[in-house]
Design a protein around this motif. Structure first.
Motif, PDB file in Angstrom:
ATOM      1  N   SER A  16       0.837  -1.207   0.000  1.00 51.28           N
ATOM      2  CA  SER A  16       0.000   0.000   0.000  1.00 51.28           C
ATOM      3  C   SER A  16       0.867   1.250   0.000  1.00 51.28           C
ATOM      4  N   LEU A  17       1.915   1.247   0.813  1.00 48.82           N
ATOM      5  CA  LEU A  17       2.795   2.413   0.876  1.00 48.82           C
ATOM      6  C   LEU A  17       3.459   2.676  -0.472  1.00 48.82           C
ATOM      7  N   ARG A  18       3.884   1.631  -1.117  1.00 48.52           N
ATOM      8  CA  ARG A  18       4.489   1.798  -2.445  1.00 48.52           C
ATOM      9  C   ARG A  18       3.463   2.359  -3.432  1.00 48.52           C
ATOM     10  N   TYR A  19       2.236   1.890  -3.326  1.00 46.47           N
ATOM     11  CA  TYR A  19       1.165   2.393  -4.191  1.00 46.47           C
ATOM     12  C   TYR A  19       0.911   3.872  -3.903  1.00 46.47           C
ATOM     13  N   TYR A  20       0.861   4.254  -2.633  1.00 50.12           N
ATOM     14  CA  TYR A  20       0.646   5.662  -2.284  1.00 50.12           C
ATOM     15  C   TYR A  20       1.742   6.545  -2.885  1.00 50.12           C
ATOM     16  N   GLU A  21       2.967   6.054  -2.837  1.00 50.53           N
ATOM     17  CA  GLU A  21       4.068   6.820  -3.441  1.00 50.53           C
ATOM     18  C   GLU A  21       3.885   6.926  -4.955  1.00 50.53           C
ATOM     19  N   GLN A  22       3.515   5.828  -5.550  1.00 55.31           N
ATOM     20  CA  GLN A  22       3.311   5.807  -7.001  1.00 55.31           C
ATOM     21  C   GLN A  22       2.225   6.797  -7.408  1.00 55.31           C
ATOM     22  N   ARG A  23       1.200   6.961  -6.591  1.00 55.89           N
ATOM     23  CA  ARG A  23       0.088   7.867  -6.880  1.00 55.89           C
ATOM     24  C   ARG A  23       0.354   9.299  -6.413  1.00 55.89           C
ATOM     25  N   GLY A  24       1.517   9.543  -5.816  1.00 54.71           N
ATOM     26  CA  GLY A  24       1.871  10.883  -5.379  1.00 54.71           C
ATOM     27  C   GLY A  24       1.250  11.306  -4.056  1.00 54.71           C
ATOM     28  N   LEU A  25       0.724  10.355  -3.306  1.00 54.18           N
ATOM     29  CA  LEU A  25       0.088  10.661  -2.022  1.00 54.18           C
ATOM     30  C   LEU A  25       1.089  10.676  -0.874  1.00 54.18           C
ATOM     31  N   LEU A  26       2.223  10.072  -1.074  1.00 49.83           N
ATOM     32  CA  LEU A  26       3.244   9.919  -0.041  1.00 49.83           C
ATOM     33  C   LEU A  26       4.604  10.047  -0.710  1.00 49.83           C
ATOM     34  N   THR A  27       5.529  10.680  -0.015  1.00 47.85           N
ATOM     35  CA  THR A  27       6.892  10.772  -0.551  1.00 47.85           C
ATOM     36  C   THR A  27       7.873  10.247   0.483  1.00 47.85           C
ATOM     37  N   SER A  28       8.993   9.844   0.002  1.00 46.52           N
ATOM     38  CA  SER A  28      10.054   9.365   0.891  1.00 46.52           C
ATOM     39  C   SER A  28      11.383   9.911   0.384  1.00 46.52           C
ATOM     40  N   THR A  29      12.347   9.847   1.260  1.00 44.53           N
ATOM     41  CA  THR A  29      13.710  10.106   0.811  1.00 44.53           C
ATOM     42  C   THR A  29      14.351   8.745   0.595  1.00 44.53           C
ATOM     43  N   ARG A  30      15.463   8.727  -0.083  1.00 43.30           N
ATOM     44  CA  ARG A  30      16.145   7.462  -0.346  1.00 43.30           C
ATOM     45  C   ARG A  30      17.545   7.499   0.237  1.00 43.30           C
ATOM     46  N   THR A  31      17.943   6.372   0.781  1.00 40.07           N
ATOM     47  CA  THR A  31      19.318   6.238   1.252  1.00 40.07           C
ATOM     48  C   THR A  31      20.207   6.032   0.033  1.00 40.07           C
ATOM     49  N   PRO A  32      21.520   6.135   0.188  1.00 41.81           N
ATOM     50  CA  PRO A  32      22.413   5.884  -0.954  1.00 41.81           C
ATOM     51  C   PRO A  32      22.194   4.504  -1.580  1.00 41.81           C
ATOM     52  N   SER A  33      21.727   3.544  -0.775  1.00 42.61           N
ATOM     53  CA  SER A  33      21.487   2.202  -1.320  1.00 42.61           C
ATOM     54  C   SER A  33      20.079   2.060  -1.895  1.00 42.61           C
ATOM     55  N   GLY A  34      19.269   3.153  -1.862  1.00 46.33           N
ATOM     56  CA  GLY A  34      17.954   3.134  -2.482  1.00 46.33           C
ATOM     57  C   GLY A  34      16.798   2.789  -1.552  1.00 46.33           C
ATOM     58  N   ASP A  42       4.796  11.007   8.552  1.00 43.21           N
ATOM     59  CA  ASP A  42       4.211  10.122   7.551  1.00 43.21           C
ATOM     60  C   ASP A  42       3.260   9.091   8.153  1.00 43.21           C
ATOM     61  N   VAL A  43       3.425   8.763   9.428  1.00 41.68           N
ATOM     62  CA  VAL A  43       2.493   7.822  10.080  1.00 41.68           C
ATOM     63  C   VAL A  43       1.093   8.433  10.070  1.00 41.68           C
ATOM     64  N   ASP A  44       0.985   9.686  10.503  1.00 47.24           N
ATOM     65  CA  ASP A  44      -0.314  10.359  10.504  1.00 47.24           C
ATOM     66  C   ASP A  44      -0.850  10.557   9.094  1.00 47.24           C
ATOM     67  N   ARG A  45       0.028  10.851   8.165  1.00 45.21           N
ATOM     68  CA  ARG A  45      -0.389  11.050   6.773  1.00 45.21           C
ATOM     69  C   ARG A  45      -0.998   9.765   6.214  1.00 45.21           C
ATOM     70  N   VAL A  46      -0.351   8.647   6.456  1.00 42.20           N
ATOM     71  CA  VAL A  46      -0.862   7.368   5.954  1.00 42.20           C
ATOM     72  C   VAL A  46      -2.207   7.048   6.613  1.00 42.20           C
ATOM     73  N   ARG A  47      -2.340   7.306   7.893  1.00 47.68           N
ATOM     74  CA  ARG A  47      -3.628   7.075   8.567  1.00 47.68           C
ATOM     75  C   ARG A  47      -4.719   7.968   7.977  1.00 47.68           C
ATOM     76  N   PHE A  48      -4.368   9.202   7.651  1.00 44.71           N
ATOM     77  CA  PHE A  48      -5.315  10.122   7.014  1.00 44.71           C
ATOM     78  C   PHE A  48      -5.733   9.577   5.648  1.00 44.71           C
ATOM     79  N   ILE A  49      -4.773   9.118   4.869  1.00 40.41           N
ATOM     80  CA  ILE A  49      -5.058   8.535   3.551  1.00 40.41           C
ATOM     81  C   ILE A  49      -5.973   7.327   3.707  1.00 40.41           C
TER      82      ILE A  49
END
Length: 145
Positions: A16-34, A42-49
């Motif tokens: 679900s989280l990956r889907y939210y990112e794909q749809r632009g509802l959630l963003t993340s930063t990436r470590t050097p390893s991806g 983001d916990v509250d944001r996901v609960r809101f979604i």
């Protein structure tokens, strides 16, 4: 926090989280390893979604509502209230359609029960199996509904 921790804390799947990112509802930063990294916010944001999904809203509609959360303003609030009113009207129309479908089905059940009562009770066949029943098609009886 990593994606698995966010999923556990928000009560959703990693998928679900990956889907939210794909749809632009959630963003993340990436470590050097991806690896994805999230914040406490983001916990509250996901609960809101999730709450918006529970209200039967699509991801596109949710994306339209997010500016009210991300950049609160009277303009964004007015736009959100208007969009939510349209969604409520859509859901009400779906409920009306379902009620009509249920009423139609109730009528069909009543016709089927009445038709069943007109069928003769078969005498058992010599081998113990039931004798063939009257095979008048129910569809002709139900056509009168």
């Amino acid at each position: 926090m990593r994606i698995g921790e966010l999923a556990a804390r928000a009560g959703v799947s990693v998928r679900s989280l990956r889907y939210y990112e794909q749809r632009g509802l959630l963003t993340s930063t990436r470590t050097p390893s991806g690896q994805r990294r999230y914040t406490e916010h983001d916990v509250d944001r996901v609960r809101f979604i999730q709450g918006l999904y529970a209200a039967n809203l699509s991801s596109g509609t949710i994306a339209e509502l997010m500016p009210c959360r991300d950049a609160p303003s009277k303009h964004n609030s007015d736009a959100t209230l208007e969009r939510m009113a349209r969604e409520r009207a859509r859901i009400t129309a779906q409920i009306d359609d379902l009620l009509r479908a249920r009423d139609t089905l109730d009528s069909m059940v009543a016709v089927a029960r009445a038709h069943r009562e007109t069928l003769p009770h078969p005498a058992p066949a010599a081998d113990g199996s039931a004798a063939p029943r009257n095979t008048t098609p129910l569809s002709s009886a139900a056509a009168s509904v």
